[in-house]
Design a protein around this motif. Sequence first.
Motif, PDB file in Angstrom:
ATOM      1  N   UNK A  19     -21.162 -54.272  10.600  1.00 35.13           N
ATOM      2  CA  UNK A  19     -20.825 -54.506   9.213  1.00 35.13           C
ATOM      3  C   UNK A  19     -19.768 -53.258   9.154  1.00 35.13           C
ATOM      4  N   UNK A  20     -20.279 -52.034   9.293  1.00 33.80           N
ATOM      5  CA  UNK A  20     -19.593 -50.685   8.987  1.00 33.80           C
ATOM      6  C   UNK A  20     -18.173 -50.691  10.026  1.00 33.80           C
ATOM      7  N   UNK A  21     -18.355 -51.243  11.125  1.00 32.08           N
ATOM      8  CA  UNK A  21     -17.141 -51.284  12.081  1.00 32.08           C
ATOM      9  C   UNK A  21     -16.212 -52.512  11.607  1.00 32.08           C
ATOM     10  N   UNK A  22     -16.564 -53.506  10.957  1.00 34.42           N
ATOM     11  CA  UNK A  22     -15.753 -54.546  10.440  1.00 34.42           C
ATOM     12  C   UNK A  22     -15.326 -54.120   9.282  1.00 34.42           C
ATOM     13  N   UNK A  23     -15.748 -53.186   8.310  1.00 38.82           N
ATOM     14  CA  UNK A  23     -15.024 -52.544   7.306  1.00 38.82           C
ATOM     15  C   UNK A  23     -13.827 -51.651   7.613  1.00 38.82           C
ATOM     16  N   UNK A  24     -14.358 -50.735   8.787  1.00 39.83           N
ATOM     17  CA  UNK A  24     -13.327 -49.806   9.214  1.00 39.83           C
ATOM     18  C   UNK A  24     -12.209 -50.582   9.808  1.00 39.83           C
ATOM     19  N   UNK A  25     -12.200 -51.675  10.478  1.00 39.76           N
ATOM     20  CA  UNK A  25     -11.149 -52.301  11.022  1.00 39.76           C
ATOM     21  C   UNK A  25     -10.411 -52.771  10.096  1.00 39.76           C
ATOM     22  N   UNK A  31      -3.158 -49.999  11.420  1.00 37.65           N
ATOM     23  CA  UNK A  31      -2.818 -48.440  12.095  1.00 37.65           C
ATOM     24  C   UNK A  31      -2.877 -48.723  13.408  1.00 37.65           C
ATOM     25  N   UNK A  32      -3.996 -49.263  14.115  1.00 38.84           N
ATOM     26  CA  UNK A  32      -4.213 -49.367  15.409  1.00 38.84           C
ATOM     27  C   UNK A  32      -3.129 -50.497  15.936  1.00 38.84           C
ATOM     28  N   UNK A  33      -2.759 -51.586  15.156  1.00 39.85           N
ATOM     29  CA  UNK A  33      -1.654 -52.516  15.397  1.00 39.85           C
ATOM     30  C   UNK A  33      -0.440 -51.676  15.468  1.00 39.85           C
ATOM     31  N   UNK A  34      -0.104 -50.894  14.737  1.00 43.37           N
ATOM     32  CA  UNK A  34       1.167 -50.128  14.685  1.00 43.37           C
ATOM     33  C   UNK A  34       1.310 -49.331  15.985  1.00 43.37           C
ATOM     34  N   UNK A  35       0.185 -48.528  16.164  1.00 42.34           N
ATOM     35  CA  UNK A  35       0.048 -47.744  17.476  1.00 42.34           C
ATOM     36  C   UNK A  35       0.413 -48.546  18.652  1.00 42.34           C
TER      37      UNK A  35
END
Length: 230
Positions: A19-25, A31-35
């Motif tokens: 759940x924490x990982x989902x919220x972070x993503x 940002x990850x997609x842009x990188x």
Amino acid sequence: MTNQSDSFIDEVTADLRRDRLFRVMKRYGWIVVLLILGIVGGSAYYEYTRIENNRQAQAFGDAVLAADAAPDRAAALAAVDAGDDRNRQLVAGLLTAGALAEQGQGAAAAEDLRALARNVQSGDALMHDLAMLKAVIAGGTDMNPADRDGLLTELSRPGAPFELLALEQKAVALIGAGRDDDAIMLIRQIQQKDGLSEPLRRRLAEMMIVMGAEPEPEAVAAGAPAAAAN
């Protein structure tokens, strides 16, 4: 019972982590997609630029070869499109001036070379001095003696890229002015310098022989194989 509790706790912990990982993503995933897009786009642009530069270089080389085989080499070389690349512009200019000199237009070649030297980017002493040395050679005796001497003095300064070749041209100028003794003295000084190439060493020895002077032993030894080959 203890095992069931531990298993339940591990399951809850795993769910919390997911759940924490989902919220972070969800919050930072863009940002990850842009990188990723930046890396992929940068790689694609670099590859495109590399291919385009190679294509332009090949096109320039083909144009130079075609111009070199033309009846009027100087005009054909002057018409070669060097684009915005500074190095190609310099190469095209040097080749055009060389063709003019070969066609007996030494004064025009010298003027083009001096203009080329003025346009060289600051800090590129090698190309600047090369263009100026070629201008002196192309101009020859038609160049104003004072201008010629001033240029050769500058080009033959200690540590200059073409110091030895400029000194050779000073000797040639002295011979042309009938100052054989001064020319012989200068040639002997050049022969004592480090970094003499074999062709230059032979030319100096030949000049000494033409003036009736005894070449340096090193110069004679270096010129012997060439003389034997001829």
